[in-house]
Design a protein around this motif. Structure first.
Motif, PDB file in Angstrom:
ATOM      1  N   ALA A  56       4.164 -16.765  40.083  1.00  0.00           N
ATOM      2  CA  ALA A  56       5.010 -15.752  39.696  1.00  0.00           C
ATOM      3  C   ALA A  56       6.301 -15.635  40.175  1.00  0.00           C
ATOM      4  N   SER A  57       6.174 -15.272  41.298  1.00  0.00           N
ATOM      5  CA  SER A  57       7.235 -14.762  41.717  1.00  0.00           C
ATOM      6  C   SER A  57       8.162 -16.412  42.042  1.00  0.00           C
ATOM      7  N   LEU A  58       7.720 -17.136  42.313  1.00  0.00           N
ATOM      8  CA  LEU A  58       8.282 -18.758  42.299  1.00  0.00           C
ATOM      9  C   LEU A  58       9.534 -18.384  41.266  1.00  0.00           C
ATOM     10  N   LYS A  59       8.942 -18.000  40.074  1.00  0.00           N
ATOM     11  CA  LYS A  59       9.335 -18.546  38.569  1.00  0.00           C
ATOM     12  C   LYS A  59      10.210 -17.545  38.781  1.00  0.00           C
ATOM     13  N   LEU A  60      10.071 -15.877  38.685  1.00  0.00           N
ATOM     14  CA  LEU A  60      11.298 -15.000  39.200  1.00  0.00           C
ATOM     15  C   LEU A  60      12.666 -15.175  39.681  1.00  0.00           C
ATOM     16  N   LEU A  61      12.356 -16.042  40.526  1.00  0.00           N
ATOM     17  CA  LEU A  61      14.063 -16.114  41.205  1.00  0.00           C
ATOM     18  C   LEU A  61      14.787 -17.836  40.634  1.00  0.00           C
ATOM     19  N   VAL A  66      20.123 -20.152  40.714  1.00  0.00           N
ATOM     20  CA  VAL A  66      20.844 -21.384  39.472  1.00  0.00           C
ATOM     21  C   VAL A  66      22.111 -20.827  39.064  1.00  0.00           C
ATOM     22  N   LEU A  67      21.960 -19.704  38.863  1.00  0.00           N
ATOM     23  CA  LEU A  67      22.944 -18.584  37.724  1.00  0.00           C
ATOM     24  C   LEU A  67      23.872 -19.058  38.742  1.00  0.00           C
ATOM     25  N   VAL A 189      22.752 -10.965  48.332  1.00  0.00           N
ATOM     26  CA  VAL A 189      21.356 -10.888  47.802  1.00  0.00           C
ATOM     27  C   VAL A 189      20.521 -11.487  47.345  1.00  0.00           C
ATOM     28  N   VAL A 190      20.871 -12.111  46.373  1.00  0.00           N
ATOM     29  CA  VAL A 190      19.416 -13.371  46.031  1.00  0.00           C
ATOM     30  C   VAL A 190      18.971 -14.225  47.095  1.00  0.00           C
ATOM     31  N   MET A 191      19.995 -14.582  48.400  1.00  0.00           N
ATOM     32  CA  MET A 191      19.208 -15.409  48.931  1.00  0.00           C
ATOM     33  C   MET A 191      18.617 -14.862  50.361  1.00  0.00           C
ATOM     34  N   LYS A 192      18.908 -13.044  50.154  1.00  0.00           N
ATOM     35  CA  LYS A 192      17.758 -12.284  50.626  1.00  0.00           C
ATOM     36  C   LYS A 192      16.732 -12.396  50.014  1.00  0.00           C
ATOM     37  N   MET A 193      16.828 -11.909  48.467  1.00  0.00           N
ATOM     38  CA  MET A 193      15.462 -12.467  47.986  1.00  0.00           C
ATOM     39  C   MET A 193      14.958 -13.053  48.129  1.00  0.00           C
ATOM     40  N   VAL A 194      15.135 -14.683  48.335  1.00  0.00           N
ATOM     41  CA  VAL A 194      14.847 -15.722  48.753  1.00  0.00           C
ATOM     42  C   VAL A 194      13.801 -15.757  50.294  1.00  0.00           C
ATOM     43  N   GLY A 195      14.529 -15.237  51.053  1.00  0.00           N
ATOM     44  CA  GLY A 195      14.511 -14.755  52.262  1.00  0.00           C
ATOM     45  C   GLY A 195      13.045 -14.764  52.263  1.00  0.00           C
ATOM     46  N   VAL A 196      13.548 -13.603  51.901  1.00  0.00           N
ATOM     47  CA  VAL A 196      11.587 -12.120  51.677  1.00  0.00           C
ATOM     48  C   VAL A 196      10.868 -12.864  51.006  1.00  0.00           C
ATOM     49  N   LEU A 197      10.564 -14.167  49.368  1.00  0.00           N
ATOM     50  CA  LEU A 197       9.654 -14.873  49.588  1.00  0.00           C
ATOM     51  C   LEU A 197       8.970 -15.687  50.593  1.00  0.00           C
ATOM     52  N   ILE A 198      10.050 -15.785  50.816  1.00  0.00           N
ATOM     53  CA  ILE A 198      10.135 -17.035  51.927  1.00  0.00           C
ATOM     54  C   ILE A 198       9.029 -16.754  52.995  1.00  0.00           C
ATOM     55  N   GLU A 199       9.287 -15.803  53.405  1.00  0.00           N
ATOM     56  CA  GLU A 199       8.656 -14.785  54.550  1.00  0.00           C
ATOM     57  C   GLU A 199       7.221 -14.526  54.220  1.00  0.00           C
ATOM     58  N   LEU A 200       6.635 -14.900  53.207  1.00  0.00           N
ATOM     59  CA  LEU A 200       6.146 -13.993  52.367  1.00  0.00           C
ATOM     60  C   LEU A 200       5.716 -15.474  51.601  1.00  0.00           C
ATOM     61  N   VAL A 353      18.578 -23.062  52.043  1.00  0.00           N
ATOM     62  CA  VAL A 353      17.584 -22.656  52.353  1.00  0.00           C
ATOM     63  C   VAL A 353      16.126 -23.039  51.626  1.00  0.00           C
ATOM     64  N   PRO A 354      14.965 -22.586  53.241  1.00  0.00           N
ATOM     65  CA  PRO A 354      13.859 -23.597  52.922  1.00  0.00           C
ATOM     66  C   PRO A 354      13.246 -22.906  52.153  1.00  0.00           C
ATOM     67  N   SER A 355      12.390 -24.174  51.968  1.00  0.00           N
ATOM     68  CA  SER A 355      11.720 -24.493  50.420  1.00  0.00           C
ATOM     69  C   SER A 355      12.116 -23.824  48.990  1.00  0.00           C
ATOM     70  N   ALA A 356      13.375 -23.724  49.126  1.00  0.00           N
ATOM     71  CA  ALA A 356      13.703 -23.474  47.732  1.00  0.00           C
ATOM     72  C   ALA A 356      13.610 -24.666  46.632  1.00  0.00           C
ATOM     73  N   GLY A 357      13.198 -25.991  47.111  1.00  0.00           N
ATOM     74  CA  GLY A 357      12.734 -26.521  46.389  1.00  0.00           C
ATOM     75  C   GLY A 357      11.801 -26.245  45.741  1.00  0.00           C
ATOM     76  N   LEU A 358      10.556 -25.812  46.151  1.00  0.00           N
ATOM     77  CA  LEU A 358       9.585 -25.519  45.117  1.00  0.00           C
ATOM     78  C   LEU A 358      10.401 -24.579  44.118  1.00  0.00           C
ATOM     79  N   ILE A 359      11.269 -23.215  44.357  1.00  0.00           N
ATOM     80  CA  ILE A 359      11.666 -22.887  43.483  1.00  0.00           C
ATOM     81  C   ILE A 359      12.128 -23.310  42.213  1.00  0.00           C
ATOM     82  N   MET A 360      13.161 -24.400  42.599  1.00  0.00           N
ATOM     83  CA  MET A 360      13.469 -25.406  41.808  1.00  0.00           C
ATOM     84  C   MET A 360      12.850 -26.329  40.620  1.00  0.00           C
TER      85      MET A 360
END
Length: 435
Positions: A56-61, A66-67, A189-200, A353-360
């Motif tokens: 769900a967190s992946l889908k959230l971002l 993208v925007l 800010v969005v990249m930081k959100m991605v970074g937090v998710l990737i850390e988890l 950023v690392p693993s952002a392709g999973l979100i896409m």
């Protein structure tokens, strides 16, 4: 411990614990209280909940990523529109190589069939959506209500809206400049959100793989291995052969020279899994070692770090076919065409950023009518493949920059062919460039 090692450790622990639980469940009476605790409490309770939250967190971002990324990328392109031919050739080559990448990934995956034989989850209750006609698909790309498109997660419409906004901001004078600065701050800010998710991500990987192997069994690792090596082979082929053919076809330059001078960039890209983090080294190498004029390199390389994600496009193509085969879904020709189109556009919107392709990947699966939950199947091996994808992406940035510079008369061929050009970067200057 580095993030890569933590994810690898989580993968090993998840597979091990899941396999132990699968063996334990196989030896327990389904009517006993212990079986109910292990299966309902742990596997389908704790681990399934944590895994679903991660998905769900992946889908959230997806929408904000993208925007914001596309608006900033388009604003950068629009601001450089005075470069005319340089901008057109750069963007065109990036899009062409991305189309080739995703098509190559789809073709090889269909031929090899990495998901065939994975029957453990074939019984999952999933009914694919009927693919809409191509005419309606093309019409529906253009939004009538961008807010509704974002709320509904219609990513093709969000992408078109983001491109229009980014372009308009470059034509709006001071007001546009203020908005561009605001979106650039928002991107941080969005990249930081991605970074937090990737850390988890290690915790998500652990939960997903534990639940996966507890319900599917250890033999699944062999199916993941087939997916892993299929994708790895396509990535290496695209990075070493396709880019070499592009360079040799469009210029008289030797691809071997470019590959030799990209080794430092590859090492850094492989270790960071981020085109953005590698950008200082890539830019310095393209300018000083490949002889590309600063006016071309300064535009093409940063733009490439934003929109040129061929490695990600290949992953999306292979992963889409793999997931479809696992779920026993036959993709129609129109669905395959939509995968090419969506993956091409999605790779443009993928953050460096690392693993952002999973979100896409989730939006590609949605557009193809496949279950987003299929992402869980590839998470365990994705981090390793992400390293190779990043190396492919930066190779594409350097190749396109070199081709454009050559045709614009902005390439110093003496520097390009000099094996000793800018060798001081190997020493202490490499640290300064990274900083």
């Amino acid at each position: 411990m580095s993030l890569t090692n933590r994810i690898l450790l989580a993968m090993v622990l998840g597979i091990s614990l899941g396999s132990i639980l699968e063996i334990l469940l196989g030896n327990l009476d389904t009517e006993t209280q212990l079986y109910g605790f292990v299966y309902n409490g742990l596997v389908m309770g704790v681990f399934d909940v944590l895994g679903r939250i991660f998905i769900a967190s992946l889908k959230l971002l997806v929408v904000p990523l993208v925007l914001v990324s596309l608006i900033c990328g388009m604003a950068a392109l629009g601001a450089s529109s005075r470069m005319g031919p340089i901008a057109g050739k750069t963007l065109g080559l990036y899009l062409i190589t991305t189309c080739i990448a995703v098509t190559l990934g789809l073709a090889v995956a269909i031929i090899v069939g990495p998901g065939n034989g994975v029957n453990a989850i074939a019984s999952v209750d999933f009914v694919p959506k009927e693919a809409p006609p191509i005419k309606e698909t093309l019409i529906n790309i253009f939004p009538t209500n961008p807010v509704a498109a974002m709320a509904e997660g219609n990513m093709l419409q969000v992408i078109v809206f983001a491109l229009l906004v980014g372009f308009a901001m470059t034509r709006a004078g001071e007001a546009g400049e203020r908005l561009i600065a605001w979106f650039q701050d928002l991107e941080v800010v969005v990249m930081k959100m991605v970074g937090v998710l990737i850390e988890l991500a290690p915790y998500g990987v652990f939960a997903l793989l534990t639940k996966l192997f507890a319900t599917m069994g250890f033999e699944t690792i062999f199916d993941l291995a087939k997916y892993f090596f299929t994708l790895l082979a396509v990535l290496l082929f695209h990075g070493l052969v396709i880019y070499g053919l592009v360079l040799r076809t469009l210029t008289p330059l030797s691809p071997a020279v470019l590959r030799a001078k990209m080794r430092r960039v590859w090492a850094f890209a492989f270790s960071t899994s981020s085109s953005g983090a590698t950008l200082p080294i890539t830019l310095r190498t393209v300018e000083k070692r490949l002889g590309v004029n600063k006016s071309v390199a300064g535009f093409a390389v940063p733009l490439g770090a934003t929109i040129n994600m061929d490695g990600t496009a290949i992953m999306q193509g292979v992963a889409t076919v793999f997931i479809a085969q696992v779920y026993g879904i036959d993709l129609s020709s129109s669905q395959l065409l939509m995968v090419v189109l969506t993956a091409t556009l999605a790779s443009i919107g993928t953050a460096a950023v690392p693993s952002a392709g999973l979100i896409m990947l989730s939006l590609v699966l949605t557009q193809a009518g496949l279950p987003v939950e299929g992402v869980a199947l590839i998470l365990g091996v994705d981090r390793l493949l992400d390293m190779v994808r990043t190396a492919v992406n930066v190779t594409g940035d350097a190749t396109v920059s070199t081709v454009v510079a050559y045709h614009e008369g902005q390439l110093d061929e003496v520097v390009y062919n000099d094996p000793n050009a800018d060798l001081e970067l190997d020493s202490e200057e490499s640290t300064e460039a990274v900083v």
